[in-house]
Design an enzyme around this catalytic site. Structure first.
Site, PDB file in Angstrom:
ATOM      1  N   CYS A 225       0.649  -1.268  -0.048  1.00 53.57           N
ATOM      2  CA  CYS A 225       0.034   0.011  -0.020  1.00 53.57           C
ATOM      3  C   CYS A 225       0.843   1.345  -0.002  1.00 53.57           C
ATOM      4  CB  CYS A 225      -0.833  -0.026   1.103  1.00 53.57           C
ATOM      5  SG  CYS A 225      -2.293   1.216   1.073  1.00 53.57           S
ATOM      6  N   HIS A 226       0.890   1.995   1.020  1.00 58.84           N
ATOM      7  CA  HIS A 226       1.628   3.099   1.249  1.00 58.84           C
ATOM      8  C   HIS A 226       3.152   2.946   1.697  1.00 58.84           C
ATOM      9  CE1 HIS A 226      -2.061   5.240   0.868  1.00 58.84           C
ATOM     10  NE2 HIS A 226      -1.402   6.415   0.738  1.00 58.84           N
TER      11      HIS A 226
END
Length: 186
Positions: free
Chosen positions: A111-112
């Site tokens: 994800c991030h």
């Protein structure tokens, strides 16, 4: 899942990690037989983020000051917006991630989490994926961004989002079983 008995995996996180992005790899890697340690800059507990509010606290097994990449087979970097953004400003966290990479060990980010691959220099010249809003950041850092569920480049495993966690964890297990990876400089 494949047997990871005798393997030790570090999950690096701090407050604001996306709840499922720590909980699912933690549970599934343990189920596969690995010893899994949650490591954070601070002792005690760290609190996750679940969709739109704070999630469940997770016990910290060790602090950054207590660990070294030499004692682990892989590092997992959960996302969430707050978690990797906070860790990007922590020199010890960045040094630990670089240590894993330099030793040819598995570096996995979801994800991030790939933001941390930018700040460590790992992103440059590598095939990666991430949450879609990080695409331009990764391209600007010299990464070869791909819109795929999971992307692996010589032991660097990245994934887009929580829906992709089963494939992400399966790839981590596969890579850990393969062992160290030879890496050329980007």
């Amino acid at each position: 899942m494949s047997n990871l008995a005798g393997k030790t995996i570090l999950i690096l996180a701090t407050h604001g990690f996306e709840q499922s992005e720590l909980d699912v790899p933690h549970a599934e890697l343990k189920k596969a037989g690995a010893t899994v340690h949650v490591v954070a800059p601070e002792a005690g507990e760290i609190k996750g983020w679940k969709h739109t509010d704070w999630g469940t606290p997770v016990k910290v097994d060790k602090t950054l000051d207590q660990v070294s990449a030499k004692d682990y087979d892989a590092i997992v970097l959960p996302g969430g917006q707050m978690n990797p953004d906070t860790l990007r400003g922590n020199d010890k966290a960045l040094a630990l991630i670089k240590e894993f990479f330099a030793q040819g060990k598995i570096v996995a980010a979801v994800c991030h989490g790939p933001w941390l691959l930018i700040d460590t220099g790992i992103a440059k010249g590598r095939k990666l994926t991430s949450w879609p809003t990080l695409k331009q950041d990764l391209l600007n850092a010299g990464a070869l961004w791909e819109d795929r569920e999971v992307v692996t480049d010589k032991g660097v495993v990245t994934s887009r989002k929580p829906d992709d966690l089963p494939a992400f964890v399966a790839k981590i297990i596969e890579e850990v079983r393969e062992g160290r990876h030879e890496r050329r400089a980007a």
